[in-house]
Design an enzyme around this catalytic site. Structure first.
Site, PDB file in Angstrom:
ATOM      1  N   THR A  48       0.878  -1.313   0.039  1.00 38.60           N
ATOM      2  CA  THR A  48      -0.062  -0.098   0.012  1.00 38.60           C
ATOM      3  C   THR A  48       1.016   1.405  -0.030  1.00 38.60           C
ATOM      4  OG1 THR A  48      -1.600   1.148   1.326  1.00 38.60           O
ATOM      5  CG2 THR A  48      -0.238  -0.526   2.572  1.00 38.60           C
ATOM      6  N   ASP A  49       0.238   2.460  -0.395  1.00 37.70           N
ATOM      7  CA  ASP A  49       1.136   3.718  -0.450  1.00 37.70           C
ATOM      8  C   ASP A  49       1.158   4.207   1.212  1.00 37.70           C
ATOM      9  OD1 ASP A  49      -1.626   4.504  -0.160  1.00 37.70           O
ATOM     10  OD2 ASP A  49      -1.505   6.087  -1.575  1.00 37.70           O
ATOM     11  N   GLU A  50       0.200   3.607   1.991  1.00 41.25           N
ATOM     12  CA  GLU A  50       0.187   4.112   3.151  1.00 41.25           C
ATOM     13  C   GLU A  50       1.580   3.850   3.819  1.00 41.25           C
ATOM     14  OE1 GLU A  50      -3.598   3.325   5.290  1.00 41.25           O
ATOM     15  OE2 GLU A  50      -4.647   2.992   3.500  1.00 41.25           O
TER      16      GLU A  50
ATOM     17  N   TYR B   4      -2.053  -0.624  11.033  1.00 46.18           N
ATOM     18  CA  TYR B   4      -2.139  -1.184   9.653  1.00 46.18           C
ATOM     19  C   TYR B   4      -0.802  -0.729   8.737  1.00 46.18           C
ATOM     20  CZ  TYR B   4      -3.255  -1.729   4.692  1.00 46.18           C
ATOM     21  OH  TYR B   4      -3.259  -2.097   3.373  1.00 46.18           O
TER      22      TYR B   4
ATOM     23  N   LYS C 248       2.255  -3.331   7.343  1.00 44.28           N
ATOM     24  CA  LYS C 248       2.439  -3.382   5.941  1.00 44.28           C
ATOM     25  C   LYS C 248       3.976  -2.989   5.602  1.00 44.28           C
ATOM     26  CE  LYS C 248       0.461  -4.610   2.811  1.00 44.28           C
ATOM     27  NZ  LYS C 248      -0.166  -6.065   2.254  1.00 44.28           N
TER      28      LYS C 248
HETATM   29  P1  NAD Z   1      -9.387  -7.662   2.126  1.00 45.40           P
HETATM   30  O1  NAD Z   1      -9.336  -7.461   3.468  1.00 45.40           O
HETATM   31  O2  NAD Z   1     -10.605  -7.150   1.389  1.00 45.40           O
HETATM   32  O3  NAD Z   1      -8.977  -9.048   1.703  1.00 45.40           O
HETATM   33  C1  NAD Z   1      -7.940  -9.671   2.506  1.00 45.40           C
HETATM   34  C2  NAD Z   1      -8.088 -11.296   2.260  1.00 45.40           C
HETATM   35  O4  NAD Z   1      -6.906 -11.918   2.979  1.00 45.40           O
HETATM   36  C3  NAD Z   1      -9.305 -11.936   2.590  1.00 45.40           C
HETATM   37  O5  NAD Z   1      -9.841 -12.595   1.473  1.00 45.40           O
HETATM   38  C4  NAD Z   1      -9.038 -12.802   3.925  1.00 45.40           C
HETATM   39  O6  NAD Z   1      -9.709 -13.994   4.309  1.00 45.40           O
HETATM   40  C5  NAD Z   1      -7.391 -13.155   3.536  1.00 45.40           C
HETATM   41  N1  NAD Z   1      -6.708 -13.229   4.824  1.00 45.40           N
HETATM   42  C6  NAD Z   1      -6.631 -12.578   5.857  1.00 45.40           C
HETATM   43  N2  NAD Z   1      -5.868 -13.105   6.750  1.00 45.40           N
HETATM   44  C7  NAD Z   1      -5.444 -14.258   6.244  1.00 45.40           C
HETATM   45  C8  NAD Z   1      -4.641 -15.345   6.578  1.00 45.40           C
HETATM   46  N3  NAD Z   1      -4.070 -15.259   7.913  1.00 45.40           N
HETATM   47  N4  NAD Z   1      -4.434 -16.307   5.932  1.00 45.40           N
HETATM   48  C9  NAD Z   1      -4.723 -16.489   4.699  1.00 45.40           C
HETATM   49  N5  NAD Z   1      -5.630 -15.486   4.310  1.00 45.40           N
HETATM   50  C10 NAD Z   1      -5.968 -14.433   4.925  1.00 45.40           C
HETATM   51  O7  NAD Z   1      -8.264  -7.044   1.511  1.00 45.40           O
HETATM   52  P2  NAD Z   1      -7.896  -6.253   0.058  1.00 45.40           P
HETATM   53  O8  NAD Z   1      -8.544  -4.701   0.532  1.00 45.40           O
HETATM   54  O9  NAD Z   1      -8.363  -6.865  -1.029  1.00 45.40           O
HETATM   55  O10 NAD Z   1      -6.414  -5.755   0.185  1.00 45.40           O
HETATM   56  C11 NAD Z   1      -5.691  -6.992  -0.328  1.00 45.40           C
HETATM   57  C12 NAD Z   1      -4.007  -6.597  -0.406  1.00 45.40           C
HETATM   58  O11 NAD Z   1      -3.854  -5.199  -1.116  1.00 45.40           O
HETATM   59  C13 NAD Z   1      -3.582  -6.407   1.052  1.00 45.40           C
HETATM   60  O12 NAD Z   1      -2.263  -6.608   1.030  1.00 45.40           O
HETATM   61  C14 NAD Z   1      -3.779  -4.708   1.380  1.00 45.40           C
HETATM   62  O13 NAD Z   1      -2.631  -4.329   2.170  1.00 45.40           O
HETATM   63  C15 NAD Z   1      -3.340  -4.299  -0.136  1.00 45.40           C
HETATM   64  N6  NAD Z   1      -3.804  -3.223  -0.633  1.00 45.40           N
HETATM   65  C16 NAD Z   1      -5.157  -2.991  -0.427  1.00 45.40           C
HETATM   66  C17 NAD Z   1      -5.612  -1.506  -0.906  1.00 45.40           C
HETATM   67  C18 NAD Z   1      -6.912  -1.132  -0.845  1.00 45.40           C
HETATM   68  O14 NAD Z   1      -7.285   0.111  -1.311  1.00 45.40           O
HETATM   69  N7  NAD Z   1      -7.941  -2.005  -0.250  1.00 45.40           N
HETATM   70  C19 NAD Z   1      -4.804  -0.455  -1.529  1.00 45.40           C
HETATM   71  C20 NAD Z   1      -3.438  -1.051  -1.674  1.00 45.40           C
HETATM   72  C21 NAD Z   1      -2.906  -2.220  -0.953  1.00 45.40           C
HETATM   73  P1  TYD Z   2     -10.782   3.944   4.186  1.00 45.52           P
HETATM   74  O1  TYD Z   2     -11.741   3.675   2.936  1.00 45.52           O
HETATM   75  O2  TYD Z   2     -10.922   3.224   5.473  1.00 45.52           O
HETATM   76  O3  TYD Z   2      -9.211   3.846   3.765  1.00 45.52           O
HETATM   77  P2  TYD Z   2      -7.790   4.115   4.362  1.00 45.52           P
HETATM   78  O4  TYD Z   2      -8.202   4.734   5.602  1.00 45.52           O
HETATM   79  O5  TYD Z   2      -6.776   3.053   4.021  1.00 45.52           O
HETATM   80  O6  TYD Z   2      -7.274   5.510   3.380  1.00 45.52           O
HETATM   81  O7  TYD Z   2     -10.833   5.459   4.437  1.00 45.52           O
HETATM   82  C1  TYD Z   2     -10.739   6.568   3.362  1.00 45.52           C
HETATM   83  C2  TYD Z   2     -10.798   7.908   3.841  1.00 45.52           C
HETATM   84  O8  TYD Z   2     -12.332   8.099   4.328  1.00 45.52           O
HETATM   85  C3  TYD Z   2      -9.960   8.137   5.282  1.00 45.52           C
HETATM   86  O9  TYD Z   2      -9.367   9.437   5.090  1.00 45.52           O
HETATM   87  C4  TYD Z   2     -10.859   7.927   6.281  1.00 45.52           C
HETATM   88  C5  TYD Z   2     -12.246   8.332   5.800  1.00 45.52           C
HETATM   89  N1  TYD Z   2     -13.385   7.755   6.465  1.00 45.52           N
HETATM   90  C6  TYD Z   2     -14.517   8.435   7.042  1.00 45.52           C
HETATM   91  O10 TYD Z   2     -14.301   9.767   7.066  1.00 45.52           O
HETATM   92  N2  TYD Z   2     -15.351   7.667   7.544  1.00 45.52           N
HETATM   93  C7  TYD Z   2     -15.469   6.383   7.642  1.00 45.52           C
HETATM   94  O11 TYD Z   2     -16.398   5.940   7.939  1.00 45.52           O
HETATM   95  C8  TYD Z   2     -14.497   5.566   7.017  1.00 45.52           C
HETATM   96  C9  TYD Z   2     -14.249   4.215   6.957  1.00 45.52           C
HETATM   97  C10 TYD Z   2     -13.523   6.329   6.419  1.00 45.52           C
END
Ligand code: NAD
Ligand code: TYD
Length: 352
Positions: free
Chosen positions: A132-134, A157, A161
């Site tokens: 992630t970019d975070e 989080y 990461k």
């Molecule tokens: P998500 O929470 O939707 O899915 C996570 C998946 O991992 C689920 O299917 C869960 O069952 C599985 N999982 C969790 N713990 C596990 C374990 N111990 N063993 C096996 N499987 C397990 O997450 P996402 O949003 O799809 O993100 C996927 C990846 O991309 C993550 O690594 C996240 O850090 C990264 N990422 C997410 C975003 C975003 O905006 N969602 C952005 C950048 C990077």
């Molecule tokens: P989120 O979707 O949780 O992603 P991330 O924190 O990983 O960027 O949140 C996106 C933005 O929205 C973040 O600035 C937090 C804000 N947010 C709210 O204002 N209210 C909410 O209920 C949630 C879940 C997020």
């Protein structure tokens, strides 16, 4: 050329789009979805491809080294695309240790298994870590995260990461494991669990519940349609340089409150509501602790080196996303019953 690839977290939001893309685009590959099916993992996300002859599901926890070993021996993979993680910042504030276990220790378990299994021949192998970019921390009003930006995570989080990213690179430098890493901005799209901003607010508008905006609502995120992230992962997996990092972003920055107002407008149009109806649900609530002010990605490297760019505008992607939630009310109902209700109470008790 045929390949066998283990995709971890393939039942989650982004993972399910990656699994679908690979299963459909590469019928000659064997795709193994390795997932523990936590609250965020849902095999309903993959109903359309579950009977494909090149798709296999293994229910396993990346914390369990014996299970990983068994799956590697059984399938003999050439590649791993690692997405399994605990992924929600607010949950990491409540339960940081869960993030240390899955994101840090789980990743090291997977690295150890791959290193051990591939030790005699690393040729043609690839361990792709999706991050992630975070990890880069927070920006002020200007500037962008590049691949060289120093890590400065603020939430449990992003700290977990960041730690996992460091381990992946350490396994490359120390043991010669052929790794590649990408750091992506905020994703949105179908199958997104309704704890994150966009799907949570879509669900709340449908149910006429308050839209809880944290702090002053002026926090900024760069949003990317999930299928464009999956396309980037495909390119990086096949063409990325071993040992390199690629930043992925949507060239699409939005202040939260502006995004929420756009979402309300599109939802009102879809629901046939008079203009302004859903905006009345906006409720400012207490800020998230350690809230990063702004994320913005410079995706110039992947764009120049691999020719990637987003394929849809934000308005198109958002409209497709809203349509998907209206067409998948059963999915939404399944994921918002049970544990979700307790999480919602704990996180938003003042507004629910
Ligand atoms: P998500 O929470 O939707 O899915 C996570 C998946 O991992 C689920 O299917 C869960 O069952 C599985 N999982 C969790 N713990 C596990 C374990 N111990 N063993 C096996 N499987 C397990 O997450 P996402 O949003 O799809 O993100 C996927 C990846 O991309 C993550 O690594 C996240 O850090 C990264 N990422 C997410 C975003 C975003 O905006 N969602 C952005 C950048 C990077
Ligand atoms: P989120 O979707 O949780 O992603 P991330 O924190 O990983 O960027 O949140 C996106 C933005 O929205 C973040 O600035 C937090 C804000 N947010 C709210 O204002 N209210 C909410 O209920 C949630 C879940 C997020």
């Amino acid at each position: 050329m045929s390949k066998t690839i283990i995709i971890t977290g393939g039942a989650g939001f982004i993972g399910s789009h990656v699994v679908r893309l690979f299963v459909n685009k590469y019928p000659e590959y064997k795709i193994i979805n390795l997932d523990a099916l936590t609250y965020a993992g849902n095999l309903e996300n993959l109903r359309d491809i579950e009977n494909a002859p090149n798709y296999f599901f293994e229910k396993a926890d990346i914390l369990n080294a014996d299970q990983l070993e068994r799956i590697f021996v059984l399938h003999n993979p050439d590649g791993v695309i690692h997405l399994a993680a605990e992924s929600h910042v607010d949950r990491s504030i409540h339960s940081p240790l869960d993030f240390v276990y899955t994101n840090v220790i789980g990743t090291v378990n997977l690295l150890n298994t791959a290193k051990h299994f591939w030790k005699d021949n690393m040729g043609g192998k690839r361990f792709y870590h999706v991050s992630t970019d975070e990890v880069y921390g927070a920006l002020g009003d200007t500037g962008f995260f590049t691949e060289e930006t120093k890590y400065d995570p603020h939430s449990p989080y992003s700290a977990s990461k960041a730690s996992s990213d460091h381990f992946v690179r350490a396994y490359h430098d120390t043991y010669g494991l052929p790794v590649v890493v990408s750091n992506c901005s905020n994703n949105y799209g179908p199958n997104h669990f309704p704890e994150k901003l966009i799907p949570l607010f879509i669900n709340n508008v449908i149910n006429k519940k308050p839209l809880p905006v944290y702090g002053d609502g002026l926090y900024t995120r760069d949003w990317l349609f999930v299928k464009d992230h999956a396309r980037a992962i495909d390119l990086i997996f096949h063409q990325g340089k071993t040992g390199d990092t690629y930043n992925i972003g949507g060239f699409n920055e939005w202040k939260n409150i502006d995004l929420v107002k756009l979402l309300c407008k599109l939802m009102d149009e879809r629901l046939g509501n008079p203009a302004g109806t859903s905006e009345q649900l906006i409720t400012y609530i207490k800020d998230r602790p350690g809230h990063d002010r702004r994320y913005a990605i410079d995706a110039g490297k992947i764009s120049k080196e691999l020719g990637w760019k987003p394929s849809v505008t934000f308005e198109e992607g958002l409209a497709q996303t809203i349509d998907w939630y209206f067409q998948n009310t059963e999915w939404l109902h399944h994921v918002t019953s049970g544990e979700y209700q307790q999480y919602y109470q704990k996180q938003y008790d003042k507004t629910s």
